[in-house]
Design a protein around this motif. Structure first.
Motif, PDB file in Angstrom:
ATOM      1  N   GLU A   5       0.836  -1.208   0.000  1.00  0.00           N
ATOM      2  CA  GLU A   5       0.000   0.000   0.000  1.00  0.00           C
ATOM      3  C   GLU A   5       0.867   1.253   0.000  1.00  0.00           C
ATOM      4  N   TYR A   6       1.942   1.217   0.787  1.00  0.00           N
ATOM      5  CA  TYR A   6       2.862   2.361   0.861  1.00  0.00           C
ATOM      6  C   TYR A   6       3.506   2.632  -0.499  1.00  0.00           C
ATOM      7  N   LEU A   7       4.023   1.579  -1.110  1.00  0.00           N
ATOM      8  CA  LEU A   7       4.671   1.742  -2.414  1.00  0.00           C
ATOM      9  C   LEU A   7       3.664   2.141  -3.483  1.00  0.00           C
ATOM     10  N   SER A   8       2.436   1.621  -3.393  1.00  0.00           N
ATOM     11  CA  SER A   8       1.394   1.997  -4.363  1.00  0.00           C
ATOM     12  C   SER A   8       1.017   3.470  -4.221  1.00  0.00           C
ATOM     13  N   ALA A   9       0.994   3.964  -2.982  1.00  0.00           N
ATOM     14  CA  ALA A   9       0.674   5.379  -2.755  1.00  0.00           C
ATOM     15  C   ALA A   9       1.734   6.272  -3.391  1.00  0.00           C
ATOM     16  N   ILE A  10       2.987   5.867  -3.290  1.00  0.00           N
ATOM     17  CA  ILE A  10       4.061   6.649  -3.911  1.00  0.00           C
ATOM     18  C   ILE A  10       3.982   6.535  -5.427  1.00  0.00           C
ATOM     19  N   ARG A  11       3.826   5.307  -5.927  1.00  0.00           N
ATOM     20  CA  ARG A  11       3.781   5.079  -7.377  1.00  0.00           C
ATOM     21  C   ARG A  11       2.632   5.858  -8.017  1.00  0.00           C
ATOM     22  N   PHE A  25      13.044   4.118  -7.972  1.00  0.00           N
ATOM     23  CA  PHE A  25      12.572   4.632  -6.684  1.00  0.00           C
ATOM     24  C   PHE A  25      11.779   3.574  -5.916  1.00  0.00           C
ATOM     25  N   MET A  26      10.972   2.794  -6.623  1.00  0.00           N
ATOM     26  CA  MET A  26      10.207   1.740  -5.946  1.00  0.00           C
ATOM     27  C   MET A  26      11.146   0.696  -5.339  1.00  0.00           C
ATOM     28  N   ASP A  27      12.189   0.320  -6.073  1.00  0.00           N
ATOM     29  CA  ASP A  27      13.159  -0.638  -5.540  1.00  0.00           C
ATOM     30  C   ASP A  27      13.875  -0.063  -4.315  1.00  0.00           C
ATOM     31  N   TYR A  28      14.220   1.216  -4.390  1.00  0.00           N
ATOM     32  CA  TYR A  28      14.924   1.860  -3.278  1.00  0.00           C
ATOM     33  C   TYR A  28      14.074   1.861  -2.010  1.00  0.00           C
ATOM     34  N   TYR A  29      12.823   2.293  -2.114  1.00  0.00           N
ATOM     35  CA  TYR A  29      11.974   2.365  -0.920  1.00  0.00           C
ATOM     36  C   TYR A  29      11.537   0.983  -0.452  1.00  0.00           C
ATOM     37  N   SER A  30      11.408   0.044  -1.369  1.00  0.00           N
ATOM     38  CA  SER A  30      11.116  -1.334  -0.982  1.00  0.00           C
ATOM     39  C   SER A  30      12.274  -1.912  -0.177  1.00  0.00           C
ATOM     40  N   GLU A  31      13.495  -1.639  -0.616  1.00  0.00           N
ATOM     41  CA  GLU A  31      14.672  -2.119   0.099  1.00  0.00           C
ATOM     42  C   GLU A  31      14.793  -1.467   1.476  1.00  0.00           C
ATOM     43  N   MET A  32      14.426  -0.188   1.576  1.00  0.00           N
ATOM     44  CA  MET A  32      14.466   0.486   2.883  1.00  0.00           C
ATOM     45  C   MET A  32      13.519  -0.186   3.870  1.00  0.00           C
ATOM     46  N   ILE A  33      12.334  -0.542   3.397  1.00  0.00           N
ATOM     47  CA  ILE A  33      11.364  -1.221   4.270  1.00  0.00           C
ATOM     48  C   ILE A  33      11.891  -2.605   4.640  1.00  0.00           C
ATOM     49  N   ASP A  34      12.452  -3.313   3.651  1.00  0.00           N
ATOM     50  CA  ASP A  34      13.001  -4.646   3.919  1.00  0.00           C
ATOM     51  C   ASP A  34      14.121  -4.578   4.958  1.00  0.00           C
ATOM     52  N   ASP A  35      14.971  -3.545   4.871  1.00  0.00           N
ATOM     53  CA  ASP A  35      16.052  -3.387   5.849  1.00  0.00           C
ATOM     54  C   ASP A  35      15.495  -3.197   7.256  1.00  0.00           C
ATOM     55  N   ARG A  36      14.451  -2.434   7.377  1.00  0.00           N
ATOM     56  CA  ARG A  36      13.834  -2.222   8.691  1.00  0.00           C
ATOM     57  C   ARG A  36      13.221  -3.529   9.218  1.00  0.00           C
ATOM     58  N   MET A  37      12.646  -4.302   8.300  1.00  0.00           N
ATOM     59  CA  MET A  37      12.055  -5.572   8.720  1.00  0.00           C
ATOM     60  C   MET A  37      13.150  -6.560   9.141  1.00  0.00           C
ATOM     61  N   ASP A  55       5.737  13.182   1.553  1.00  0.00           N
ATOM     62  CA  ASP A  55       7.097  13.664   1.795  1.00  0.00           C
ATOM     63  C   ASP A  55       8.093  12.954   0.890  1.00  0.00           C
ATOM     64  N   VAL A  56       7.860  11.668   0.666  1.00  0.00           N
ATOM     65  CA  VAL A  56       8.737  10.897  -0.229  1.00  0.00           C
ATOM     66  C   VAL A  56       8.640  11.446  -1.650  1.00  0.00           C
ATOM     67  N   VAL A  57       7.416  11.746  -2.095  1.00  0.00           N
ATOM     68  CA  VAL A  57       7.217  12.296  -3.434  1.00  0.00           C
ATOM     69  C   VAL A  57       7.909  13.656  -3.546  1.00  0.00           C
ATOM     70  N   ASP A  58       7.799  14.480  -2.510  1.00  0.00           N
ATOM     71  CA  ASP A  58       8.492  15.777  -2.516  1.00  0.00           C
ATOM     72  C   ASP A  58       9.995  15.588  -2.663  1.00  0.00           C
ATOM     73  N   GLN A  59      10.561  14.609  -1.957  1.00  0.00           N
ATOM     74  CA  GLN A  59      11.998  14.354  -2.040  1.00  0.00           C
ATOM     75  C   GLN A  59      12.375  13.840  -3.424  1.00  0.00           C
ATOM     76  N   ILE A  60      11.555  12.959  -3.975  1.00  0.00           N
ATOM     77  CA  ILE A  60      11.819  12.433  -5.323  1.00  0.00           C
ATOM     78  C   ILE A  60      11.817  13.575  -6.332  1.00  0.00           C
ATOM     79  N   LEU A  61      10.827  14.452  -6.232  1.00  0.00           N
ATOM     80  CA  LEU A  61      10.741  15.581  -7.162  1.00  0.00           C
ATOM     81  C   LEU A  61      11.911  16.539  -6.985  1.00  0.00           C
TER      82      LEU A  61
END
Length: 197
Positions: A5-11, A25-37, A55-61
């Motif tokens: 859901e998080y990645l879909s909201a960004i996408r 960007f999707m791979d990057y944020y997916s990996e960040m979540i995986d690292d936390r898990m 906030d993530v979209v603002d940073q990407i832009l």
């Protein structure tokens, strides 16, 4: 919120960007979540630990060059047909000057704002230099024992230095505000290029 859901909201907010950038960007944020898990957080906790999708979209832009977004947006989705080319050519006496005028106005506004800001700094510098010169100018009056003129010159020097300090304190937030406004304007333009019609 789950990882998907998080990645879909960004996408969903960056879907007009180039596909390779979206995947990166999707791979990057997916990996960040995986690292936390991997560090022991549950999926929901890992997602909650991340920045909000907006906030993530603002940073990407902010990281994405405007030229890349413009190129992607104006790239035709199909080959131009003969009648479309004819319309572009026939309409060029109207749209070309309007486009050129808009570009010149934006550049002129940026130049005026930067010139105004530069003039503030020149005023501050001139007051500081005048104050220091006034302090040095006191010496001849004391040597000739002209105390009233020396005190007047000393007062004027302190006034110049004081005004310089006062203006530099006032100009600094204005400078920061102008650069924040510039950054927000560029990000707003970038959002226009990535949002859906």
């Amino acid at each position: 919120m789950t990882k998907q859901e998080y990645l879909s909201a960004i996408r969903g907010k960056i879907r007009k960007m180039p596909a390779d950038d979206i995947n990166k960007f999707m791979d990057y944020y997916s990996e960040m979540i995986d690292d936390r898990m991997e560090d022991g957080l549950s999926e929901e906790e890992a997602v909650a630990d991340m920045d909000a999708p907006d906030d993530v979209v603002d940073q990407i832009l902010a990281d994405m060059p405007l030229t890349k977004l413009v190129k992607e947006k104006i790239k035709p989705s199909h080959r131009l047909k003969a009648w479309e080319i004819i319309l572009l050519i026939l309409g060029s006496p109207i749209w070309a000057p309007l486009l050129l005028t808009a570009i010149v106005l934006v550049i002129a506004m940026a130049v005026v704002i930067l010139a105004l800001l530069l003039s503030f700094y020149v005023i501050v510098l001139s007051m500081a230099v005048a104050g220091i010169a006034g302090l040095l100018g006191v010496i001849p009056f004391f040597v000739t024992q002209n105390v009233p003129a020396a005190l007047f010159m000393l007062g004027a020097a302190f006034a110049g230095i004081g005004l310089a300090i006062l203006f530099i304190v006032a100009v600094k937030p204005v400078t920061i505000g102008i650069f924040k406004l510039y950054k927000a304007s560029v990000n707003g333009i970038k959002r226009m290029f990535v949002k859906e019609r």
